[in-house]
Enzyme design. Structure first.
Site, PDB file in Angstrom:
ATOM      1  N   HIS A   6       0.817  -1.226   0.000  1.00 47.16           N
ATOM      2  CA  HIS A   6       0.000   0.000   0.000  1.00 47.16           C
ATOM      3  C   HIS A   6       0.848   1.273   0.000  1.00 47.16           C
ATOM      4  O   HIS A   6       0.536   2.233  -0.687  1.00 47.16           O
ATOM      5  CB  HIS A   6      -0.957   0.023   1.205  1.00 47.16           C
ATOM      6  N   GLU A  78       2.774  -1.505   7.724  1.00 46.85           N
ATOM      7  CA  GLU A  78       3.758  -1.612   6.644  1.00 46.85           C
ATOM      8  C   GLU A  78       5.071  -0.902   6.989  1.00 46.85           C
ATOM      9  O   GLU A  78       6.149  -1.375   6.629  1.00 46.85           O
ATOM     10  CB  GLU A  78       3.143  -1.112   5.329  1.00 46.85           C
ATOM     11  N   ARG A 166     -22.199  14.868  15.697  1.00 43.16           N
ATOM     12  CA  ARG A 166     -22.521  16.075  14.918  1.00 43.16           C
ATOM     13  C   ARG A 166     -23.907  15.902  14.311  1.00 43.16           C
ATOM     14  O   ARG A 166     -24.187  14.862  13.705  1.00 43.16           O
ATOM     15  CB  ARG A 166     -21.505  16.252  13.781  1.00 43.16           C
ATOM     16  N   ARG A 221     -15.673  22.736  19.486  1.00 42.63           N
ATOM     17  CA  ARG A 221     -17.024  22.263  19.178  1.00 42.63           C
ATOM     18  C   ARG A 221     -18.092  22.947  20.028  1.00 42.63           C
ATOM     19  O   ARG A 221     -19.267  22.903  19.690  1.00 42.63           O
ATOM     20  CB  ARG A 221     -17.073  20.747  19.382  1.00 42.63           C
TER      21      ARG A 221
END
Ligand code: URA
Length: 255
Positions: A6, A78, A166, A221
Protein backbone atom coordinates in the site's frame (compact mmCIF):
# COMPACT_ATOMS: atom_id res chain seq x y z
CA UNK A 1 14.04 -6.97 -1.44
CA UNK A 2 11.05 -6.41 0.86
CA UNK A 3 8.41 -4.12 -0.65
CA UNK A 4 5.18 -3.05 1.03
CA UNK A 5 2.11 -2.95 -1.18
CA UNK A 6 0.00 0.00 0.00
CA UNK A 7 2.74 2.48 0.87
CA UNK A 8 4.76 1.42 -2.19
CA UNK A 9 8.02 1.55 -0.22
CA UNK A 10 10.90 -0.88 -0.02
CA UNK A 11 13.63 -1.75 2.47
CA UNK A 12 16.16 0.43 0.69
CA UNK A 13 13.96 3.53 1.09
CA UNK A 14 13.81 3.02 4.86
CA UNK A 15 17.26 1.59 5.54
CA UNK A 16 18.48 2.60 9.02
CA UNK A 17 15.51 4.94 9.64
CA UNK A 18 13.60 4.47 12.91
CA UNK A 19 11.25 7.47 13.13
CA UNK A 20 8.21 8.59 11.13
CA UNK A 21 5.95 11.63 11.36
CA UNK A 22 2.35 10.80 10.43
CA UNK A 23 0.04 13.57 9.20
CA UNK A 24 -3.39 12.40 8.02
CA UNK A 25 -3.50 14.60 4.94
CA UNK A 26 -1.19 13.60 2.02
CA UNK A 27 -0.78 17.29 1.09
CA UNK A 28 0.72 17.98 4.50
CA UNK A 29 3.61 15.57 3.83
CA UNK A 30 5.70 17.86 1.56
CA UNK A 31 4.73 20.86 3.74
CA UNK A 32 6.28 19.15 6.76
CA UNK A 33 9.25 17.65 4.89
CA UNK A 34 10.16 21.04 3.39
CA UNK A 35 10.92 22.36 6.89
CA UNK A 36 13.85 19.92 7.10
CA UNK A 37 17.04 19.12 5.15
CA UNK A 38 17.10 17.16 1.86
CA UNK A 39 13.38 16.43 1.43
CA UNK A 40 13.02 13.62 -1.12
CA UNK A 41 9.73 12.19 -2.35
CA UNK A 42 9.79 8.39 -2.06
CA UNK A 43 6.29 7.29 -3.01
CA UNK A 44 2.69 8.37 -3.54
CA UNK A 45 -0.02 5.74 -3.81
CA UNK A 46 -3.67 6.18 -2.78
CA UNK A 47 -3.77 8.24 0.44
CA UNK A 48 -0.18 7.33 1.31
CA UNK A 49 2.44 9.92 0.47
CA UNK A 50 6.00 9.48 1.80
CA UNK A 51 9.02 11.78 1.94
CA UNK A 52 12.42 11.16 3.46
CA UNK A 53 14.23 14.10 5.04
CA UNK A 54 16.83 14.79 7.69
CA UNK A 55 17.78 17.01 10.60
CA UNK A 56 21.49 17.52 11.31
CA UNK A 57 22.13 14.58 8.99
CA UNK A 58 19.77 12.23 10.87
CA UNK A 59 17.15 10.79 8.54
CA UNK A 60 13.47 10.17 9.18
CA UNK A 61 10.26 9.72 7.17
CA UNK A 62 7.05 11.68 6.79
CA UNK A 63 4.12 9.47 5.67
CA UNK A 64 0.41 10.32 5.47
CA UNK A 65 -2.02 7.90 7.11
CA UNK A 66 -5.13 9.08 5.29
CA UNK A 67 -8.28 9.50 7.38
CA UNK A 68 -9.40 7.11 10.09
CA UNK A 69 -8.42 3.84 11.69
CA UNK A 70 -8.12 1.30 8.85
CA UNK A 71 -5.71 3.34 6.74
CA UNK A 72 -3.75 4.33 9.89
CA UNK A 73 -3.39 0.66 10.88
CA UNK A 74 -2.09 -0.19 7.40
CA UNK A 75 0.46 2.63 7.65
CA UNK A 76 1.78 1.42 11.03
CA UNK A 77 1.81 -2.18 9.86
CA UNK A 78 3.76 -1.61 6.64
CA UNK A 79 6.24 0.89 8.13
CA UNK A 80 6.90 -1.53 11.01
CA UNK A 81 7.59 -4.28 8.48
CA UNK A 82 10.29 -2.00 7.03
CA UNK A 83 11.91 -1.31 10.42
CA UNK A 84 10.27 1.88 11.78
CA UNK A 85 10.05 1.88 15.59
CA UNK A 86 8.82 5.41 16.53
CA UNK A 87 5.54 6.82 15.20
CA UNK A 88 4.35 10.38 15.86
CA UNK A 89 0.97 11.52 14.55
CA UNK A 90 0.92 15.19 13.51
CA UNK A 91 -2.77 15.86 13.05
CA UNK A 92 -5.67 18.24 13.47
CA UNK A 93 -8.56 18.04 15.90
CA UNK A 94 -11.74 19.55 17.31
CA UNK A 95 -11.58 20.49 21.01
CA UNK A 96 -14.49 19.63 23.31
CA UNK A 97 -13.40 21.44 26.51
CA UNK A 98 -14.41 25.12 26.69
CA UNK A 99 -10.96 26.31 27.81
CA UNK A 100 -9.12 25.00 24.71
CA UNK A 101 -8.55 27.48 21.90
CA UNK A 102 -8.02 27.19 18.16
CA UNK A 103 -4.26 27.02 17.55
CA UNK A 104 -3.51 25.20 20.82
CA UNK A 105 -1.79 21.84 20.56
CA UNK A 106 -3.17 18.71 22.24
CA UNK A 107 -0.74 15.97 23.23
CA UNK A 108 -2.57 12.68 23.71
CA UNK A 109 -1.56 10.62 26.73
CA UNK A 110 -4.23 8.10 25.81
CA UNK A 111 -7.32 7.66 23.64
CA UNK A 112 -10.91 6.50 23.90
CA UNK A 113 -11.27 3.67 21.39
CA UNK A 114 -14.28 4.76 19.33
CA UNK A 115 -12.64 3.13 16.31
CA UNK A 116 -12.92 -0.39 14.94
CA UNK A 117 -9.41 -1.11 13.70
CA UNK A 118 -7.73 -1.14 17.14
CA UNK A 119 -9.93 -4.14 18.12
CA UNK A 120 -8.23 -6.13 15.39
CA UNK A 121 -4.97 -5.70 17.32
CA UNK A 122 -6.04 -6.14 20.94
CA UNK A 123 -9.26 -6.73 22.94
CA UNK A 124 -11.31 -3.89 24.41
CA UNK A 125 -9.64 -4.17 27.85
CA UNK A 126 -6.32 -3.17 26.27
CA UNK A 127 -5.61 0.57 26.76
CA UNK A 128 -4.72 3.03 24.02
CA UNK A 129 -1.77 4.80 25.66
CA UNK A 130 1.00 6.95 24.27
CA UNK A 131 4.69 6.27 24.79
CA UNK A 132 5.97 8.44 27.65
CA UNK A 133 9.13 9.44 25.76
CA UNK A 134 7.12 10.95 22.90
CA UNK A 135 4.70 12.74 25.25
CA UNK A 136 7.61 14.22 27.18
CA UNK A 137 9.40 15.39 24.01
CA UNK A 138 6.19 16.99 22.69
CA UNK A 139 5.62 18.87 25.98
CA UNK A 140 9.17 20.23 25.83
CA UNK A 141 8.64 21.21 22.18
CA UNK A 142 5.45 23.17 23.01
CA UNK A 143 7.21 25.00 25.85
CA UNK A 144 10.20 25.85 23.64
CA UNK A 145 7.91 27.27 20.93
CA UNK A 146 5.68 29.02 23.51
CA UNK A 147 2.63 27.33 22.01
CA UNK A 148 -0.32 26.76 24.37
CA UNK A 149 -0.77 23.05 24.91
CA UNK A 150 -2.84 20.51 26.81
CA UNK A 151 -2.12 16.87 27.51
CA UNK A 152 -4.69 14.22 28.29
CA UNK A 153 -7.21 11.91 26.74
CA UNK A 154 -8.38 12.10 23.12
CA UNK A 155 -11.51 10.46 21.69
CA UNK A 156 -10.78 8.80 18.33
CA UNK A 157 -13.86 8.11 16.25
CA UNK A 158 -14.18 6.21 12.97
CA UNK A 159 -16.65 8.80 11.73
CA UNK A 160 -16.42 12.59 11.61
CA UNK A 161 -20.19 13.09 11.96
CA UNK A 162 -22.10 10.37 13.88
CA UNK A 163 -19.26 9.18 16.14
CA UNK A 164 -18.41 12.78 17.11
CA UNK A 165 -22.12 13.54 17.69
CA UNK A 166 -22.52 16.08 14.92
CA UNK A 167 -26.08 16.88 13.90
CA UNK A 168 -25.12 18.69 10.68
CA UNK A 169 -24.77 15.39 8.76
CA UNK A 170 -26.87 14.49 5.69
CA UNK A 171 -29.46 12.62 7.78
CA UNK A 172 -29.23 15.02 10.76
CA UNK A 173 -29.58 11.86 12.85
CA UNK A 174 -27.12 10.55 15.41
CA UNK A 175 -27.79 6.92 16.38
CA UNK A 176 -28.88 6.43 20.02
CA UNK A 177 -25.54 4.83 20.84
CA UNK A 178 -23.81 8.21 20.30
CA UNK A 179 -26.57 10.58 21.52
CA UNK A 180 -25.26 12.44 24.55
CA UNK A 181 -21.73 11.16 24.01
CA UNK A 182 -20.28 14.65 23.40
CA UNK A 183 -21.42 15.79 26.88
CA UNK A 184 -20.34 12.55 28.45
CA UNK A 185 -16.77 12.73 27.10
CA UNK A 186 -16.67 16.39 28.09
CA UNK A 187 -17.70 15.54 31.68
CA UNK A 188 -15.11 12.77 31.75
CA UNK A 189 -12.41 15.36 30.88
CA UNK A 190 -11.69 14.08 27.41
CA UNK A 191 -10.02 16.94 25.54
CA UNK A 192 -10.76 16.44 21.86
CA UNK A 193 -12.13 14.43 18.95
CA UNK A 194 -10.17 13.19 16.00
CA UNK A 195 -10.02 9.97 13.97
CA UNK A 196 -6.65 8.23 14.14
CA UNK A 197 -4.91 8.31 17.53
CA UNK A 198 -6.53 5.28 19.24
CA UNK A 199 -5.75 3.02 16.31
CA UNK A 200 -2.19 4.29 16.10
CA UNK A 201 -1.51 3.82 19.83
CA UNK A 202 -2.95 0.32 20.05
CA UNK A 203 -1.48 -0.92 16.75
CA UNK A 204 1.95 0.32 17.83
CA UNK A 205 2.08 -0.61 21.52
CA UNK A 206 0.55 -4.06 20.96
CA UNK A 207 3.47 -4.75 18.60
CA UNK A 208 6.09 -3.40 21.03
CA UNK A 209 6.50 -0.18 19.02
CA UNK A 210 6.45 3.40 20.33
CA UNK A 211 3.78 5.90 19.32
CA UNK A 212 2.44 9.30 20.27
CA UNK A 213 0.10 11.92 18.85
CA UNK A 214 0.04 15.70 18.68
CA UNK A 215 -2.95 17.48 17.18
CA UNK A 216 -3.40 21.15 16.32
CA UNK A 217 -6.82 22.48 17.35
CA UNK A 218 -8.81 23.70 14.31
CA UNK A 219 -12.17 24.22 16.03
CA UNK A 220 -13.82 24.27 19.43
CA UNK A 221 -17.02 22.26 19.18
CA UNK A 222 -18.70 24.28 21.95
CA UNK A 223 -18.48 27.37 19.76
CA UNK A 224 -18.86 26.14 16.19
CA UNK A 225 -19.15 23.02 14.03
CA UNK A 226 -17.48 24.88 11.20
CA UNK A 227 -13.74 24.72 10.49
CA UNK A 228 -12.66 27.97 8.79
CA UNK A 229 -9.68 28.16 6.44
CA UNK A 230 -7.83 30.49 8.85
CA UNK A 231 -8.42 28.24 11.83
CA UNK A 232 -7.26 25.20 9.88
CA UNK A 233 -4.09 27.03 8.84
CA UNK A 234 -3.38 28.13 12.42
CA UNK A 235 -3.88 24.63 13.86
CA UNK A 236 -1.69 23.10 11.15
CA UNK A 237 1.03 25.73 11.49
CA UNK A 238 1.33 25.30 15.26
CA UNK A 239 1.30 21.51 15.25
CA UNK A 240 4.01 21.48 12.57
CA UNK A 241 6.17 23.83 14.69
CA UNK A 242 5.79 21.46 17.63
CA UNK A 243 6.53 18.45 15.42
CA UNK A 244 9.79 19.99 14.22
CA UNK A 245 11.06 20.53 17.75
CA UNK A 246 9.80 17.11 18.89
CA UNK A 247 11.76 15.46 16.06
CA UNK A 248 14.87 17.37 17.10
CA UNK A 249 14.54 16.06 20.66
CA UNK A 250 13.74 12.50 19.61
CA UNK A 251 16.53 12.19 17.06
CA UNK A 252 19.04 13.09 19.75
CA UNK A 253 17.59 10.93 22.50
CA UNK A 254 16.37 7.76 20.77
CA UNK A 255 18.72 4.92 19.80
N1 URA B 1 -10.89 16.31 12.92
C1 URA B 1 -11.89 15.61 13.52
O1 URA B 1 -11.97 14.39 13.43
N2 URA B 1 -12.82 16.33 14.22
C2 URA B 1 -12.79 17.67 14.33
O2 URA B 1 -13.68 18.24 14.95
C3 URA B 1 -11.75 18.36 13.69
C4 URA B 1 -10.79 17.65 12.99
Amino acid sequence: MKHVYHLDLNEKHVQGIKLVLLPGDPDRVPTIADHFENPIKLAHKREYHTYKCSLDGREFLVTSTGMGGPSTATTVEELAQLGIKYFLRVGTTGAIQEYINVGDVIISTGAVRLDGASYHYAPREYPAVAEYELVDAAIHACKKNEIAFHYGITASSDTFYQGQERYDSYSKYVPRHFQGSFDEWKKLHVLNYEMETATLLVAASSCGLKAGAINGVVSNRNQSEHVSKNDLELGEKNVIKVAIETVRLLLYTTP
